[in-house]
Design an enzyme around this catalytic site. Structure first.
Site, PDB file in Angstrom:
ATOM      1  CG  HIS A 170      17.298   5.595 -16.675  1.00 25.29           C
ATOM      2  ND1 HIS A 170      18.379   4.737 -16.682  1.00 25.29           N
ATOM      3  CD2 HIS A 170      16.497   5.176 -17.705  1.00 25.29           C
ATOM      4  CE1 HIS A 170      18.244   3.855 -17.665  1.00 25.29           C
ATOM      5  NE2 HIS A 170      17.102   4.095 -18.295  1.00 25.29           N
ATOM      6  N   GLY A 212      28.373   1.053 -17.514  1.00 26.61           N
ATOM      7  CA  GLY A 212      29.765   0.679 -17.721  1.00 26.61           C
ATOM      8  C   GLY A 212      30.679   1.837 -18.057  1.00 26.61           C
ATOM      9  CG  MET A 262      19.735   1.994 -21.765  1.00 28.03           C
ATOM     10  SD  MET A 262      20.198   2.786 -20.207  1.00 28.03           S
ATOM     11  CE  MET A 262      20.946   1.435 -19.284  1.00 28.03           C
ATOM     12  CG  HIS A 316      21.283   8.476 -13.967  1.00 28.27           C
ATOM     13  ND1 HIS A 316      20.769   8.837 -15.206  1.00 28.27           N
ATOM     14  CD2 HIS A 316      21.087   7.138 -13.864  1.00 28.27           C
ATOM     15  CE1 HIS A 316      20.296   7.762 -15.820  1.00 28.27           C
ATOM     16  NE2 HIS A 316      20.470   6.705 -15.026  1.00 28.27           N
ATOM     17  CG  ASP A 369      22.683   4.727 -17.538  1.00 30.48           C
ATOM     18  OD1 ASP A 369      23.591   4.349 -16.779  1.00 30.48           O
ATOM     19  OD2 ASP A 369      21.475   4.747 -17.215  1.00 30.48           O
ATOM     20  CG  MET A 372      15.331   1.528 -16.672  1.00 30.76           C
ATOM     21  SD  MET A 372      16.886   1.032 -15.900  1.00 30.76           S
ATOM     22  CE  MET A 372      17.066   2.335 -14.716  1.00 30.76           C
ATOM     23  CG  ASP A 395      19.508   4.135 -12.581  1.00 33.71           C
ATOM     24  OD1 ASP A 395      19.313   4.405 -13.776  1.00 33.71           O
ATOM     25  OD2 ASP A 395      20.633   4.194 -12.040  1.00 33.71           O
ATOM     26  N   GLY A 426      18.848  -2.500 -15.885  1.00 36.55           N
ATOM     27  CA  GLY A 426      18.425  -3.332 -14.762  1.00 36.55           C
ATOM     28  C   GLY A 426      19.406  -3.354 -13.607  1.00 36.55           C
ATOM     29  CB  SER A 457      23.905   5.879 -11.527  1.00 38.24           C
ATOM     30  OG  SER A 457      23.068   4.903 -10.923  1.00 38.24           O
ATOM     31  CG  MET A 492      15.423  -0.104 -12.018  1.00 37.72           C
ATOM     32  SD  MET A 492      16.757  -1.270 -11.721  1.00 37.72           S
ATOM     33  CE  MET A 492      18.144  -0.352 -12.368  1.00 37.72           C
TER      34      MET A 492
HETATM   35  O1  LIG Z   1      20.351   2.473 -15.635  1.00 34.37           O
HETATM   36  C1  LIG Z   1      21.279   1.859 -15.160  1.00 34.37           C
HETATM   37  C2  LIG Z   1      21.234   0.374 -15.075  1.00 34.37           C
HETATM   38  O2  LIG Z   1      20.036  -0.057 -15.561  1.00 34.37           O
HETATM   39  C3  LIG Z   1      22.481   2.621 -14.760  1.00 34.37           C
HETATM   40  O3  LIG Z   1      22.183   3.958 -14.451  1.00 34.37           O
HETATM   41  C4  LIG Z   1      23.464   1.993 -13.821  1.00 34.37           C
HETATM   42  O4  LIG Z   1      23.063   2.116 -12.496  1.00 34.37           O
HETATM   43  C5  LIG Z   1      24.823   2.611 -13.990  1.00 34.37           C
HETATM   44  O5  LIG Z   1      25.724   1.924 -13.189  1.00 34.37           O
HETATM   45  P1  LIG Z   1      27.224   1.598 -13.700  1.00 34.37           P
HETATM   46  O6  LIG Z   1      27.116   0.750 -14.936  1.00 34.37           O
HETATM   47  O7  LIG Z   1      27.872   2.916 -13.988  1.00 34.37           O
HETATM   48  O8  LIG Z   1      27.814   0.891 -12.536  1.00 34.37           O
HETATM   49 FE   LIG Z   2      20.319   4.630 -15.517  1.00 31.54          FE
END
Ligand SMILES: O=C(CO)[C@@H](O)[C@H](O)COP(=O)(O)O
Ligand SMILES: [Fe+2]
Length: 227
Positions: free
Chosen positions: A71, A182, A142, A38, A180, A73, A40, A147, A15, A42
Protein backbone atom coordinates in the site's frame (compact mmCIF):
# COMPACT_ATOMS: atom_id res chain seq x y z
CA UNK A 1 -2.05 -12.39 -9.07
CA UNK A 2 -4.95 -14.37 -7.64
CA UNK A 3 -7.89 -13.98 -9.96
CA UNK A 4 -11.25 -12.99 -8.51
CA UNK A 5 -12.60 -16.42 -9.47
CA UNK A 6 -10.12 -18.23 -7.21
CA UNK A 7 -9.61 -15.62 -4.49
CA UNK A 8 -11.35 -16.24 -1.16
CA UNK A 9 -14.62 -14.35 -0.60
CA UNK A 10 -13.23 -12.93 2.64
CA UNK A 11 -9.48 -12.42 2.60
CA UNK A 12 -7.63 -11.18 5.67
CA UNK A 13 -4.42 -9.22 5.09
CA UNK A 14 -2.71 -8.26 8.35
CA UNK A 15 -0.87 -4.94 8.22
CA UNK A 16 2.62 -5.15 9.71
CA UNK A 17 2.77 -1.39 10.34
CA UNK A 18 2.74 -1.80 14.10
CA UNK A 19 4.45 -5.15 14.40
CA UNK A 20 7.81 -5.53 16.14
CA UNK A 21 9.98 -4.64 13.18
CA UNK A 22 13.16 -5.72 15.00
CA UNK A 23 11.77 -9.27 14.81
CA UNK A 24 10.26 -9.07 11.36
CA UNK A 25 10.68 -12.75 10.42
CA UNK A 26 9.02 -13.92 13.66
CA UNK A 27 6.24 -11.37 13.28
CA UNK A 28 5.60 -12.66 9.74
CA UNK A 29 5.59 -16.26 11.01
CA UNK A 30 2.81 -15.33 13.46
CA UNK A 31 0.44 -14.60 10.57
CA UNK A 32 1.15 -17.60 8.31
CA UNK A 33 -2.42 -18.71 7.66
CA UNK A 34 -3.63 -15.25 6.63
CA UNK A 35 -4.47 -14.58 2.98
CA UNK A 36 -1.82 -11.94 2.41
CA UNK A 37 0.52 -9.49 4.13
CA UNK A 38 -0.23 -5.77 3.84
CA UNK A 39 2.83 -3.54 3.84
CA UNK A 40 2.28 0.20 4.36
CA UNK A 41 4.86 2.36 2.61
CA UNK A 42 4.80 5.99 3.84
CA UNK A 43 7.07 8.80 2.73
CA UNK A 44 6.22 11.62 5.17
CA UNK A 45 4.98 13.70 2.21
CA UNK A 46 1.80 12.06 1.00
CA UNK A 47 1.02 11.26 4.65
CA UNK A 48 2.49 12.78 7.82
CA UNK A 49 4.36 9.62 8.76
CA UNK A 50 7.40 7.71 7.58
CA UNK A 51 7.55 3.92 7.60
CA UNK A 52 9.88 2.10 5.20
CA UNK A 53 10.61 1.55 1.54
CA UNK A 54 11.85 -1.07 -0.87
CA UNK A 55 14.55 -2.80 1.25
CA UNK A 56 12.06 -3.66 3.98
CA UNK A 57 9.45 -4.76 1.44
CA UNK A 58 12.05 -7.02 -0.17
CA UNK A 59 12.78 -8.51 3.27
CA UNK A 60 9.05 -9.14 3.80
CA UNK A 61 8.78 -10.91 0.44
CA UNK A 62 11.82 -13.04 1.33
CA UNK A 63 10.47 -14.06 4.74
CA UNK A 64 6.84 -14.94 4.08
CA UNK A 65 5.06 -17.53 1.99
CA UNK A 66 2.03 -15.24 1.76
CA UNK A 67 1.25 -12.89 -1.13
CA UNK A 68 2.47 -9.38 -0.33
CA UNK A 69 0.17 -6.43 -0.87
CA UNK A 70 2.01 -3.09 -0.95
CA UNK A 71 0.00 0.00 0.00
CA UNK A 72 1.94 2.97 -1.29
CA UNK A 73 1.15 6.16 0.63
CA UNK A 74 3.77 8.11 -1.25
CA UNK A 75 4.11 10.91 -3.72
CA UNK A 76 5.05 9.99 -7.26
CA UNK A 77 3.75 6.40 -7.24
CA UNK A 78 3.95 6.51 -11.05
CA UNK A 79 7.72 6.49 -10.67
CA UNK A 80 8.15 4.18 -7.67
CA UNK A 81 5.31 1.68 -8.12
CA UNK A 82 6.98 -0.66 -10.66
CA UNK A 83 9.92 -1.34 -8.32
CA UNK A 84 7.51 -2.86 -5.80
CA UNK A 85 6.25 -5.23 -8.50
CA UNK A 86 9.84 -6.12 -9.35
CA UNK A 87 10.46 -6.75 -5.64
CA UNK A 88 7.87 -9.55 -5.80
CA UNK A 89 4.71 -7.93 -4.42
CA UNK A 90 1.61 -9.70 -5.66
CA UNK A 91 -0.31 -6.47 -5.78
CA UNK A 92 0.81 -2.85 -5.70
CA UNK A 93 -1.73 -0.22 -4.66
CA UNK A 94 -1.17 3.48 -5.32
CA UNK A 95 -3.31 6.39 -4.14
CA UNK A 96 -5.52 7.97 -6.77
CA UNK A 97 -4.78 11.41 -5.27
CA UNK A 98 -1.06 11.02 -6.03
CA UNK A 99 -1.27 9.25 -9.40
CA UNK A 100 -0.66 11.18 -12.58
CA UNK A 101 -1.17 8.38 -15.11
CA UNK A 102 -3.15 5.57 -13.41
CA UNK A 103 -3.79 3.56 -16.57
CA UNK A 104 -0.14 3.62 -17.54
CA UNK A 105 0.92 2.46 -14.07
CA UNK A 106 -1.69 -0.33 -14.00
CA UNK A 107 -0.48 -1.63 -17.37
CA UNK A 108 3.15 -1.46 -16.31
CA UNK A 109 2.40 -3.38 -13.10
CA UNK A 110 0.59 -6.04 -15.14
CA UNK A 111 3.50 -6.25 -17.57
CA UNK A 112 5.75 -6.92 -14.57
CA UNK A 113 3.44 -9.71 -13.39
CA UNK A 114 1.79 -7.91 -10.46
CA UNK A 115 -1.78 -6.89 -9.79
CA UNK A 116 -2.69 -3.20 -9.73
CA UNK A 117 -4.62 -1.48 -6.98
CA UNK A 118 -5.95 2.04 -6.66
CA UNK A 119 -6.73 3.65 -3.30
CA UNK A 120 -9.11 6.38 -2.16
CA UNK A 121 -8.65 8.59 0.88
CA UNK A 122 -11.87 8.93 2.90
CA UNK A 123 -12.55 12.33 1.29
CA UNK A 124 -11.96 11.17 -2.30
CA UNK A 125 -15.20 10.19 -4.03
CA UNK A 126 -15.63 7.01 -6.02
CA UNK A 127 -16.29 9.16 -9.08
CA UNK A 128 -12.60 10.17 -9.10
CA UNK A 129 -11.60 6.67 -10.25
CA UNK A 130 -14.76 5.38 -11.96
CA UNK A 131 -13.37 5.76 -15.46
CA UNK A 132 -10.16 3.82 -14.82
CA UNK A 133 -11.43 0.99 -12.63
CA UNK A 134 -11.54 -1.42 -15.57
CA UNK A 135 -7.73 -1.35 -15.62
CA UNK A 136 -7.36 -2.33 -11.95
CA UNK A 137 -7.60 -5.53 -9.91
CA UNK A 138 -8.23 -3.92 -6.53
CA UNK A 139 -10.02 -0.84 -5.22
CA UNK A 140 -8.81 0.16 -1.75
CA UNK A 141 -11.36 2.20 0.16
CA UNK A 142 -9.63 3.75 3.16
CA UNK A 143 -11.76 3.54 6.29
CA UNK A 144 -9.39 5.81 8.26
CA UNK A 145 -7.30 8.79 7.22
CA UNK A 146 -4.10 7.20 5.85
CA UNK A 147 -0.95 7.59 7.94
CA UNK A 148 -1.35 5.64 11.17
CA UNK A 149 -2.53 2.32 12.53
CA UNK A 150 -4.88 2.01 15.47
CA UNK A 151 -7.47 4.61 14.40
CA UNK A 152 -11.25 4.24 14.60
CA UNK A 153 -13.18 2.91 11.59
CA UNK A 154 -15.02 5.73 9.77
CA UNK A 155 -18.62 4.48 9.60
CA UNK A 156 -19.56 6.98 6.91
CA UNK A 157 -17.41 5.00 4.45
CA UNK A 158 -20.01 2.21 4.40
CA UNK A 159 -22.21 3.82 1.70
CA UNK A 160 -19.09 4.35 -0.43
CA UNK A 161 -18.29 0.63 -0.17
CA UNK A 162 -21.90 -0.20 -1.08
CA UNK A 163 -21.78 2.07 -4.12
CA UNK A 164 -18.46 0.56 -5.20
CA UNK A 165 -19.94 -2.95 -4.89
CA UNK A 166 -22.94 -1.96 -7.02
CA UNK A 167 -20.66 -0.37 -9.63
CA UNK A 168 -18.51 -3.51 -9.83
CA UNK A 169 -21.65 -5.63 -10.31
CA UNK A 170 -23.24 -3.29 -12.85
CA UNK A 171 -20.11 -3.06 -14.96
CA UNK A 172 -19.10 -6.71 -14.49
CA UNK A 173 -15.66 -5.61 -13.33
CA UNK A 174 -13.05 -8.11 -12.15
CA UNK A 175 -12.16 -5.88 -9.25
CA UNK A 176 -11.90 -6.74 -5.58
CA UNK A 177 -12.83 -4.20 -2.92
CA UNK A 178 -10.37 -3.84 -0.06
CA UNK A 179 -10.96 -1.90 3.15
CA UNK A 180 -8.17 -0.63 5.37
CA UNK A 181 -8.31 1.06 8.75
CA UNK A 182 -10.05 0.23 12.00
CA UNK A 183 -11.04 -3.28 10.89
CA UNK A 184 -11.77 -5.42 13.96
CA UNK A 185 -14.26 -8.00 15.19
CA UNK A 186 -16.54 -5.06 15.92
CA UNK A 187 -16.47 -3.53 12.42
CA UNK A 188 -15.67 -6.26 9.90
CA UNK A 189 -19.25 -7.53 9.59
CA UNK A 190 -20.55 -4.15 8.48
CA UNK A 191 -17.71 -3.75 5.98
CA UNK A 192 -18.40 -7.25 4.57
CA UNK A 193 -22.13 -6.58 4.41
CA UNK A 194 -21.44 -3.39 2.47
CA UNK A 195 -19.44 -5.38 -0.09
CA UNK A 196 -15.76 -5.45 0.90
CA UNK A 197 -13.89 -8.71 0.26
CA UNK A 198 -10.29 -8.02 1.28
CA UNK A 199 -9.82 -6.79 4.84
CA UNK A 200 -6.65 -5.18 6.14
CA UNK A 201 -6.27 -5.50 9.89
CA UNK A 202 -3.28 -4.20 11.81
CA UNK A 203 -3.95 -3.71 15.52
CA UNK A 204 -6.74 -6.31 15.58
CA UNK A 205 -4.21 -8.98 14.55
CA UNK A 206 -0.89 -7.83 16.00
CA UNK A 207 -2.50 -6.58 19.20
CA UNK A 208 -3.94 -10.05 19.85
CA UNK A 209 -2.15 -12.62 21.95
CA UNK A 210 -2.87 -15.26 19.30
CA UNK A 211 -2.62 -13.59 15.90
CA UNK A 212 -3.85 -16.66 14.00
CA UNK A 213 -6.92 -16.99 16.18
CA UNK A 214 -7.68 -13.31 15.54
CA UNK A 215 -7.31 -13.85 11.77
CA UNK A 216 -9.62 -16.85 11.88
CA UNK A 217 -12.22 -14.96 13.89
CA UNK A 218 -12.14 -12.01 11.48
CA UNK A 219 -12.39 -14.33 8.46
CA UNK A 220 -15.35 -16.20 9.95
CA UNK A 221 -17.19 -12.96 10.71
CA UNK A 222 -16.52 -11.59 7.22
CA UNK A 223 -17.58 -14.84 5.54
CA UNK A 224 -20.81 -14.93 7.48
CA UNK A 225 -21.69 -11.51 6.08
CA UNK A 226 -20.09 -11.82 2.64
CA UNK A 227 -21.97 -10.75 -0.45
O1 LIG B 1 -2.77 2.12 5.71
C1 LIG B 1 -2.94 2.09 6.90
C2 LIG B 1 -2.86 3.34 7.71
O2 LIG B 1 -2.54 4.37 6.88
C3 LIG B 1 -3.33 0.80 7.52
O3 LIG B 1 -2.90 -0.30 6.76
C4 LIG B 1 -3.16 0.61 8.99
O4 LIG B 1 -1.86 0.27 9.32
C5 LIG B 1 -4.10 -0.44 9.50
O5 LIG B 1 -4.00 -0.50 10.88
P1 LIG B 1 -5.30 -0.72 11.82
O6 LIG B 1 -6.23 0.44 11.57
O7 LIG B 1 -5.91 -2.02 11.41
O8 LIG B 1 -4.72 -0.74 13.18
FE1 LIG C 1 -2.65 0.27 4.59
Amino acid sequence: MTTPATAPAAAIHPSILNCDIAHLAEELARIEGADGVHVDVMDNHFVPNLSWGLPVVEAVVAHTSLPVDAHLMIEDPDRWGPAYAEAGCQIVTAHSEALVAPVRLARELHRLGAGAGIALRPSTPLEAVEDVLGEFDLLLIMTVEPGFGGQAFIESMLPKIERARRLVGRRGLELRIQVDGGISAGTIERAAQAGAEVFVAGSAVYGAQDALAAIEQLRALARAHAH
